[in-house]
Design a protein around this motif. Sequence first.
Motif, PDB file in Angstrom:
ATOM      1  N   CYS A   1      -1.137   1.586   6.467  1.00 57.89           N
ATOM      2  CA  CYS A   1      -1.760   1.881   7.749  1.00 57.89           C
ATOM      3  C   CYS A   1      -1.060   1.126   8.871  1.00 57.89           C
ATOM      4  N   ASN A   2       0.088   1.567   9.287  1.00 49.41           N
ATOM      5  CA  ASN A   2       0.795   0.958  10.408  1.00 49.41           C
ATOM      6  C   ASN A   2       0.578   1.850  11.596  1.00 49.41           C
ATOM      7  N   VAL A   3      -0.018   1.317  12.677  1.00 51.59           N
ATOM      8  CA  VAL A   3      -0.580   2.222  13.650  1.00 51.59           C
ATOM      9  C   VAL A   3      -0.232   1.982  15.102  1.00 51.59           C
ATOM     10  N   ASN A   4       1.004   1.758  15.442  1.00 48.38           N
ATOM     11  CA  ASN A   4       1.259   1.657  16.865  1.00 48.38           C
ATOM     12  C   ASN A   4       2.465   2.464  17.269  1.00 48.38           C
ATOM     13  N   ALA A   5       2.221   3.423  18.120  1.00 46.13           N
ATOM     14  CA  ALA A   5       3.264   4.354  18.528  1.00 46.13           C
ATOM     15  C   ALA A   5       4.414   3.650  19.245  1.00 46.13           C
ATOM     16  N   LYS A   6       4.149   2.565  19.958  1.00 53.00           N
ATOM     17  CA  LYS A   6       5.230   1.926  20.708  1.00 53.00           C
ATOM     18  C   LYS A   6       6.262   1.273  19.804  1.00 53.00           C
TER      19      LYS A   6
ATOM     20  N   ALA B   1      -2.091   9.484  11.487  1.00 47.05           N
ATOM     21  CA  ALA B   1      -1.744   9.945  10.138  1.00 47.05           C
ATOM     22  C   ALA B   1      -0.344   9.498   9.734  1.00 47.05           C
ATOM     23  N   GLU B   2       0.571   9.356  10.672  1.00 42.42           N
ATOM     24  CA  GLU B   2       1.933   8.911  10.369  1.00 42.42           C
ATOM     25  C   GLU B   2       1.959   7.490   9.815  1.00 42.42           C
ATOM     26  N   LYS B   3       0.886   6.765   9.974  1.00 45.03           N
ATOM     27  CA  LYS B   3       0.804   5.393   9.485  1.00 45.03           C
ATOM     28  C   LYS B   3       0.334   5.321   8.037  1.00 45.03           C
ATOM     29  N   TYR B   4       0.169   6.491   7.415  1.00 42.29           N
ATOM     30  CA  TYR B   4      -0.252   6.600   6.020  1.00 42.29           C
ATOM     31  C   TYR B   4       0.910   7.151   5.196  1.00 42.29           C
ATOM     32  N   THR B   5       0.944   6.789   3.921  1.00 44.13           N
ATOM     33  CA  THR B   5       1.969   7.347   3.046  1.00 44.13           C
ATOM     34  C   THR B   5       1.713   8.838   2.872  1.00 44.13           C
TER      35      THR B   5
ATOM     36  N   ARG C   1      -6.733  13.580   0.594  1.00 46.14           N
ATOM     37  CA  ARG C   1      -5.420  13.325   0.006  1.00 46.14           C
ATOM     38  C   ARG C   1      -4.324  13.827   0.929  1.00 46.14           C
ATOM     39  N   GLY C   2      -3.391  12.940   1.250  1.00 52.08           N
ATOM     40  CA  GLY C   2      -2.237  13.305   2.056  1.00 52.08           C
ATOM     41  C   GLY C   2      -2.451  13.154   3.551  1.00 52.08           C
ATOM     42  N   ARG C   3      -1.331  13.140   4.264  1.00 53.11           N
ATOM     43  CA  ARG C   3      -1.364  12.913   5.713  1.00 53.11           C
ATOM     44  C   ARG C   3      -2.108  13.995   6.482  1.00 53.11           C
ATOM     45  N   GLU C   4      -1.965  15.252   6.067  1.00 52.26           N
ATOM     46  CA  GLU C   4      -2.653  16.325   6.792  1.00 52.26           C
ATOM     47  C   GLU C   4      -4.163  16.118   6.775  1.00 52.26           C
ATOM     48  N   ALA C   5      -4.691  15.774   5.623  1.00 47.47           N
ATOM     49  CA  ALA C   5      -6.134  15.538   5.504  1.00 47.47           C
ATOM     50  C   ALA C   5      -6.553  14.344   6.351  1.00 47.47           C
TER      51      ALA C   5
ATOM     52  N   GLU D   1      10.520   0.818   3.439  1.00 45.93           N
ATOM     53  CA  GLU D   1      11.784   0.223   3.873  1.00 45.93           C
ATOM     54  C   GLU D   1      11.653  -0.618   5.135  1.00 45.93           C
ATOM     55  N   ASP D   2      10.871  -0.164   6.075  1.00 50.41           N
ATOM     56  CA  ASP D   2      10.793  -0.861   7.355  1.00 50.41           C
ATOM     57  C   ASP D   2       9.392  -1.376   7.680  1.00 50.41           C
ATOM     58  N   GLY D   3       8.583  -1.667   6.679  1.00 51.64           N
ATOM     59  CA  GLY D   3       7.258  -2.211   6.939  1.00 51.64           C
ATOM     60  C   GLY D   3       6.255  -1.831   5.888  1.00 51.64           C
ATOM     61  N   PHE D   4       5.069  -1.432   6.312  1.00 51.17           N
ATOM     62  CA  PHE D   4       3.985  -1.036   5.418  1.00 51.17           C
ATOM     63  C   PHE D   4       3.366   0.258   5.916  1.00 51.17           C
ATOM     64  N   GLU D   5       2.836   1.042   4.977  1.00 48.04           N
ATOM     65  CA  GLU D   5       2.048   2.217   5.308  1.00 48.04           C
ATOM     66  C   GLU D   5       0.786   2.166   4.460  1.00 48.04           C
ATOM     67  N   THR D   6      -0.304   2.737   4.975  1.00 47.87           N
ATOM     68  CA  THR D   6      -1.554   2.767   4.214  1.00 47.87           C
ATOM     69  C   THR D   6      -1.396   3.731   3.054  1.00 47.87           C
ATOM     70  N   HIS D   7      -1.643   3.238   1.868  1.00 46.60           N
ATOM     71  CA  HIS D   7      -1.500   4.041   0.662  1.00 46.60           C
ATOM     72  C   HIS D   7      -2.873   4.433   0.101  1.00 46.60           C
ATOM     73  N   ARG D   8      -3.813   3.526   0.141  1.00 43.23           N
ATOM     74  CA  ARG D   8      -5.172   3.765  -0.332  1.00 43.23           C
ATOM     75  C   ARG D   8      -6.137   3.166   0.684  1.00 43.23           C
ATOM     76  N   LYS D   9      -7.221   3.882   0.937  1.00 41.09           N
ATOM     77  CA  LYS D   9      -8.212   3.373   1.883  1.00 41.09           C
ATOM     78  C   LYS D   9      -9.589   3.854   1.450  1.00 41.09           C
ATOM     79  N   ALA D  10     -10.556   2.972   1.506  1.00 42.51           N
ATOM     80  CA  ALA D  10     -11.945   3.330   1.243  1.00 42.51           C
ATOM     81  C   ALA D  10     -12.769   2.888   2.433  1.00 42.51           C
ATOM     82  N   GLU D  11     -13.692   3.736   2.867  1.00 40.18           N
ATOM     83  CA  GLU D  11     -14.505   3.420   4.038  1.00 40.18           C
ATOM     84  C   GLU D  11     -15.964   3.759   3.763  1.00 40.18           C
ATOM     85  N   ILE D  12     -16.823   2.776   3.971  1.00 39.79           N
ATOM     86  CA  ILE D  12     -18.259   2.942   3.805  1.00 39.79           C
ATOM     87  C   ILE D  12     -18.890   2.739   5.168  1.00 39.79           C
ATOM     88  N   THR D  13     -19.585   3.748   5.654  1.00 42.34           N
ATOM     89  CA  THR D  13     -20.178   3.713   7.001  1.00 42.34           C
ATOM     90  C   THR D  13     -21.554   3.080   6.974  1.00 42.34           C
ATOM     91  N   GLU D  14     -21.808   2.257   7.986  1.00 41.16           N
ATOM     92  CA  GLU D  14     -23.130   1.672   8.189  1.00 41.16           C
ATOM     93  C   GLU D  14     -23.654   2.232   9.514  1.00 41.16           C
TER      94      GLU D  14
END
Length: 166
Positions: free
Chosen positions: A19-24, A69-73, A87-91, A151-164
């Motif tokens: 999950c790398n998330v900055n466009a700049k 989404a580009e910040k995800y594998t 599953r996947g960037r489109e989703a 190669e140039d950092g990290f991307e989010t590969h797995r994520k779990a989210e529980i809403t409160e």
Amino acid sequence: MMKITLFAVIISAGILTSCNVNAKYRKQGNHWFEDGTLPNDKEGKKLYVDEGRSEYEELFKLHDAAAMAEKYTEDCVYMHQDLGILRGREAVRDAYADIFDSGKHSVEVETQDVELLETGYMQAIAVMHYFDEDHNSMGASRIFAILKPVEDGFETHRKAEITEYN
């Protein structure tokens, strides 16, 4: 119910690896450091977490689902309490579009734990506090993520989210 929620959080933690998330910083790849370095010690990890958190918050405010989404594998898995297993960037892109359409204007990330794993992956546990345009609370989510080194950092590969909900 508590066991199911705990299990979902644990499974979800394995999902937030890229999950790398900055466009700049896009021109430099998916890492969060301007100089291209990666965290390898306590100070580096803190810097990575601080910069990553603020960059995620900034990118979220842009409401650009494709950039998020580009910040995800490419083969990421995102488990969400309300959205199910994505599953996947489109989703992931579609999920962020839905999040933005729901009126969530901004997010504040409260990092609780980040750990560099022996495999080179990074594990993150955080709370996401969502707000509308007037900065009224729209609830919070607990997340567990596994970030995959690329190669140039990290991307989010797995994520779990529980809403409160409020």
